[in-house]
Design an enzyme around this catalytic site. Structure first.
Site, PDB file in Angstrom:
ATOM      1  N   ALA A 388      52.062  15.802 -13.342  1.00 64.54           N
ATOM      2  CA  ALA A 388      52.695  16.110 -14.622  1.00 64.54           C
ATOM      3  C   ALA A 388      52.421  17.542 -15.072  1.00 64.54           C
ATOM      4  O   ALA A 388      51.313  18.058 -14.905  1.00 64.54           O
ATOM      5  CB  ALA A 388      52.177  15.143 -15.691  1.00 64.54           C
ATOM      6  N   HIS A 423      50.135  13.706 -23.795  1.00 61.10           N
ATOM      7  CA  HIS A 423      49.385  14.894 -23.363  1.00 61.10           C
ATOM      8  C   HIS A 423      50.337  16.068 -23.118  1.00 61.10           C
ATOM      9  O   HIS A 423      50.121  17.179 -23.617  1.00 61.10           O
ATOM     10  CB  HIS A 423      48.603  14.560 -22.084  1.00 61.10           C
ATOM     11  CG  HIS A 423      47.918  15.739 -21.458  1.00 61.10           C
ATOM     12  ND1 HIS A 423      46.588  16.043 -21.700  1.00 61.10           N
ATOM     13  CD2 HIS A 423      48.369  16.703 -20.620  1.00 61.10           C
ATOM     14  CE1 HIS A 423      46.265  17.140 -21.030  1.00 61.10           C
ATOM     15  NE2 HIS A 423      47.335  17.559 -20.367  1.00 61.10           N
ATOM     16  N   GLU A 424      51.380  15.823 -22.358  1.00 60.80           N
ATOM     17  CA  GLU A 424      52.305  16.911 -22.003  1.00 60.80           C
ATOM     18  C   GLU A 424      53.014  17.447 -23.238  1.00 60.80           C
ATOM     19  O   GLU A 424      53.224  18.647 -23.375  1.00 60.80           O
ATOM     20  CB  GLU A 424      53.326  16.429 -20.963  1.00 60.80           C
ATOM     21  CG  GLU A 424      52.715  16.078 -19.605  1.00 60.80           C
ATOM     22  CD  GLU A 424      51.868  17.184 -19.018  1.00 60.80           C
ATOM     23  OE1 GLU A 424      52.133  18.374 -19.289  1.00 60.80           O
ATOM     24  OE2 GLU A 424      50.909  16.863 -18.294  1.00 60.80           O
ATOM     25  N   HIS A 427      51.179  20.129 -24.942  1.00 58.68           N
ATOM     26  CA  HIS A 427      51.436  21.481 -24.417  1.00 58.68           C
ATOM     27  C   HIS A 427      52.743  22.029 -24.987  1.00 58.68           C
ATOM     28  O   HIS A 427      52.822  23.176 -25.405  1.00 58.68           O
ATOM     29  CB  HIS A 427      51.554  21.449 -22.893  1.00 58.68           C
ATOM     30  CG  HIS A 427      50.273  21.164 -22.172  1.00 58.68           C
ATOM     31  ND1 HIS A 427      49.110  21.850 -22.420  1.00 58.68           N
ATOM     32  CD2 HIS A 427      49.972  20.274 -21.185  1.00 58.68           C
ATOM     33  CE1 HIS A 427      48.149  21.398 -21.610  1.00 58.68           C
ATOM     34  NE2 HIS A 427      48.648  20.440 -20.858  1.00 58.68           N
ATOM     35  N   GLU A 451      44.611  21.915 -23.353  1.00 57.65           N
ATOM     36  CA  GLU A 451      44.524  20.565 -22.788  1.00 57.65           C
ATOM     37  C   GLU A 451      44.173  19.512 -23.836  1.00 57.65           C
ATOM     38  O   GLU A 451      44.365  18.321 -23.610  1.00 57.65           O
ATOM     39  CB  GLU A 451      43.481  20.534 -21.663  1.00 57.65           C
ATOM     40  CG  GLU A 451      43.827  21.418 -20.470  1.00 57.65           C
ATOM     41  CD  GLU A 451      45.195  21.108 -19.882  1.00 57.65           C
ATOM     42  OE1 GLU A 451      45.671  19.967 -20.026  1.00 57.65           O
ATOM     43  OE2 GLU A 451      45.798  22.028 -19.294  1.00 57.65           O
ATOM     44  N   HIS A 552      44.743  19.949  -8.425  1.00 54.56           N
ATOM     45  CA  HIS A 552      44.328  21.243  -8.957  1.00 54.56           C
ATOM     46  C   HIS A 552      43.669  22.153  -7.923  1.00 54.56           C
ATOM     47  O   HIS A 552      43.524  23.345  -8.171  1.00 54.56           O
ATOM     48  CB  HIS A 552      43.406  21.025 -10.156  1.00 54.56           C
ATOM     49  CG  HIS A 552      44.067  20.208 -11.238  1.00 54.56           C
ATOM     50  ND1 HIS A 552      44.340  18.857 -11.087  1.00 54.56           N
ATOM     51  CD2 HIS A 552      44.540  20.544 -12.464  1.00 54.56           C
ATOM     52  CE1 HIS A 552      44.940  18.401 -12.180  1.00 54.56           C
ATOM     53  NE2 HIS A 552      45.071  19.398 -13.025  1.00 54.56           N
ATOM     54  N   TYR A 562      39.506  20.923 -18.608  1.00 58.72           N
ATOM     55  CA  TYR A 562      39.659  19.505 -18.928  1.00 58.72           C
ATOM     56  C   TYR A 562      38.344  18.906 -19.413  1.00 58.72           C
ATOM     57  O   TYR A 562      38.323  18.030 -20.259  1.00 58.72           O
ATOM     58  CB  TYR A 562      40.181  18.723 -17.723  1.00 58.72           C
ATOM     59  CG  TYR A 562      41.517  19.209 -17.223  1.00 58.72           C
ATOM     60  CD1 TYR A 562      42.684  18.953 -17.928  1.00 58.72           C
ATOM     61  CD2 TYR A 562      41.615  19.950 -16.053  1.00 58.72           C
ATOM     62  CE1 TYR A 562      43.917  19.403 -17.477  1.00 58.72           C
ATOM     63  CE2 TYR A 562      42.838  20.399 -15.582  1.00 58.72           C
ATOM     64  CZ  TYR A 562      43.986  20.129 -16.306  1.00 58.72           C
ATOM     65  OH  TYR A 562      45.192  20.572 -15.852  1.00 58.72           O
TER      66      TYR A 562
END
Ligand code: X8Z
Ligand code: ZN
Length: 671
Positions: A388, A423-424, A427, A451, A552, A562
């Site tokens: 994601a 969460h997204e 952002h 984050e 990552h 994070y």
């Protein structure tokens, strides 16, 4: 994944976006609309920053378009275009960094000096000066991310070959309780990383060279320099914060091990460590999928918290409606098409839910373009990076253009994906809020802030909120219900903490040379054992490259963000609860619909990266320090409960050599 400021906000495009550093001004960054070299010679620092902001903004859409294409349509052509676009960008950035040198030691406004600092620091992929090496680095980064996205585990039975990608393998870990099937899925996914090992080794050499060219000891030190404090201090800060929450994690670990031992007699632990393949998650970073094994109470009194079950039901209902609207004799093609439509519909409706929370706080609706350009579900006809991410494609700012913000996910109707959407969108709302800032300030106050935004909202998804949107039912106030919900949150948030720390402990070691290539995998598992108390069930020697199986690492997204976010989000949550005038135990607070909380949040987001994060933090929370006491306050009831549950048990584990012994043998609780 979001970088710490605009440049990198290429966010998402994490690996690539990042800068480089070349001492010669590049011909490319040379004669743009902003003027000729001669004119530039006399420009002031303020003029320089204005020009860089304009040039950056001008080249940004082409870069993000190439990156979006290569992440949503992986093939040789899109990778070539992405690598080239990135190369062009890195070269331009090198030029700007070189041009900024002439201002060193000059008097300038704090804003200008900050912008120049960000220009030099904002990259997680510093490229060497040598153009050939810069191009090589850009190719390698694109390639590794593509390998991760296209990763596929194939098995042959007789004549038929079957291949599964990450989402299907994750399904097994989420739902199967057959240890052999889980082990196969876990091992299968980790095969995709083996071929990355040499590329990663070379990648490390190149970014380290880039970091040294910029005056850093190595790339890890450069990553640690982005926190408005000396690099050694942020490392010590993470130790301090971990020290605050470690006892809570140890209690949770002890409880989980006891339950697993009961569920899988003889296989529930590996010498006192939790077996990697049994934790319901490929990387053991979130144990929420083990609810059936770990739920404290299952009686009616406690109420159901089965969000996944409710989402699946909604999905089925959508599908049924679509099918009923058709003749019963539809062909296979039509059936497949309807199934796709149902997946898309449920994914969009989950996203609308998430948007609604932000809108309830007084934030704007997502722009129409968002709904047209977002990737909601996994396409059938091509490889994509499913991990994601949230994108700002054009930094539209005040130029009158509509912001082109998007998310890219492969949404399925389950709780984990549902919270990931929140969460997204965190952002995305950050992008929208700081869109008016100059491009160099369009970033999180630090990357942990970026984050933490959506996750702050996730903390506010209380059972009452979930009930109000029809995802859980029968919630009654009871101590059992409190503990159940605390456990639900802890399996996501507390289980994550040591994972959030160990990834960059590994990479910092790789970058500073204390972890060498012949030790990559051993060091990885030593850290997993030490921090998480997790071990593989079978030996993982150096023929494997298990770090590469976590997005990552091939995606080169720093991970300390994070860990910090998992502390910060509790601080933000507490402050917003205060702003909403909430009184009561922290864990029961939701500020859904509260405009005062929303205003405070939006004001903070709007600052972007324009001032040191300590200042932004102060404006929101009143304090200037990251601090885990809000985590402990939130989980106080659970911690007491866990202590009771673990009474008489020998908790803890001994880390060393967990990887070397592999295991398989039944484990007694370690001392
Ligand atoms: O990568 C992410 C987000 C995108 S920034 C989905 N996260 C980390 C991970 O999945 O490993 C969110 C939590 C941790
Ligand atoms: Zn994120």
């Amino acid at each position: 994944m979001i970088q710490r400021h605009a440049l990198l906000v290429l966010a998402v495009a994490a690996s690539l976006a990042l800068s480089g550093c070349k001492r010669e001004p590049s011909p490319d960054a040379g004669s743009t609309a902003a003027g000729t070299s001669a004119e530039r010679k006399n420009e002031t620092a303020d003029e320089f920053v204005t020009r860089v902001n304009a040039e950056l903004k001008a080249m940004y859409p082409e870069l993000t378009a190439a990156q979006w294409l290569s992440s949503t349509y992986i093939n040789d052509d899109s990778q070539l275009l992405a690598a080239k676009a990135n190369e062009k960008y890195l070269t331009a950035l090198n030029g700007w960094i070189e041009q900024a040198r002439k201002f060193e030691g000059q008097q300038m406004s704090p804003e200008t000096s900050r912008a120049i600092m960000l220009l030099k620091l904002g990259t997680s992929m510093p490229a060497p000066n040598d153009p050939a090496k810069l191009a090589e680095l850009s190719r390698l980064a694109t390639k590794m991310e593509g390998m991760y996205g296209a990763g596929s585990y194939c098995t042959a039975a007789g004549d038929s070959k079957s291949c599964r990608q990450l989402p299907e393998l994750e399904d097994v870990l989420r739902s199967s309780r057959d240890p052999a099937a889980q082990l196969d899925a876990w091992q299968g996914w980790h095969t995709i990383a083996q071929p990355m090992r040499n590329d990663y080794q070379r990648f490390v050499e190149l970014v380290n060279e880039g970091a040294r060219d910029l005056g850093f000891a190595n790339a890890g030190e450069m990553w640690r320099s982005g926190y408005d404090m000396p690099p050694a201090e942020i490392a010590a800060e993470t130790d301090r914060l971990w020290g605050q929450v470690k006892p809570l994690y140890e209690q949770l670990h002890c409880y989980a091990r006891t339950r697993l031992d009961a569920r899988y007699p003889g296989q529930g632990s590996v010498n006192g460590l939790l077996p990697a393949h049994l934790m319901g998650n490929m990387w053991q970073q979130d144990w929420g999928n083990l609810w059936d094994v770990l739920a404290p109470y299952t009686d009616a009194q406690a109420g159901s918290l089965d969000v996944t079950g409710a989402l699946e039901k909604q999905h089925q209902a959508i599908l049924n409606d679509l099918q009923t609207a058709q003749s019963p004799f539809i062909g296979e093609d039509k059936r497949v098409e309807l199934a796709r439509q149902a997946q898309l519909d449920i994914a969009r409706s989950m996203t609308e839910r998430a948007e609604d929370y932000y809108v309830s706080l007084g934030m704007p609706k997502l722009p129409a373009q968002y709904w047209q350009k977002t990737q909601f579900i996994k396409p059938r006809d091509r490889d994509v990076v499913c991990h994601a991410s949230a994108w700002d494609m054009n930094m539209s700012g005040d130029d009158g253009k509509s912001p082109d913000v998007r998310t890219k996910m492969c949404i399925k109707p389950n709780e984990e994906d549902f919270t990931t959407i929140y969460h997204e969108l965190g952002h995305v709302y950050y992008y929208l809020a700081y869109n008016h800032q100059p491009p160099l300030f369009q970033g999180g106050a630090h990357d942990g802030f970026h984050e933490a935004i959506g996750d702050t909202i996730v903390l506010a998804m209380t059972p009452q909120y979930l009930q109000s949107i029809g995802l859980v039912s029968g919630q009654q106030p009871s101590q059992e219900a409190v503990i159940n919900n605390q456990m639900r949150m802890a399996l996501a948030k507390v289980a994550f903490l040591p994972f959030g720390l160990m990834i960059d402990r590994w990479r910092w070691g790789v970058f500073d040379g204390s972890i060498t290539p012949d030790n990559y995998n051993k060091a990885w598992w030593d850290l997993k054992a030490r921090y998480q108390g997790v071990a593989p069930a079978t030996t993982r020697g150096e023929e494997f490259f298990d770090p590469g199986a976590k997005y990552h690492v091939p995606g080169n997204t720093p991970y300390t963000r994070y860990f910090l976010s998992h502390v910060l989000q509790f601080q933000f949550y507490k402050s917003l609860c205060d702003a909403a005038g909430y009184q009561g135990p922290l864990y029961q607070c939701s500020f859904y619909g509260n405009k005062a909380a929303g205003e405070k949040f939006w004001a903070m987001l709007g600052k972007g990266n324009s001032q040191p994060w300590q200042q932004t933090m102060k404006e929101l929370t009143g304090g200037e320090q990251m601090d885990a006491s809000a985590v402990l306050e939130y989980f106080a009831p659970l911690q007491d409960w866990l202590k009771q549950q673990n009474e008489g048990k020998t908790c803890g584990w001994t880390a060393p050599s967990a990887a070397a012994t592999g295991a398989g043998d039944a484990a007694s609780p370690a001392g």
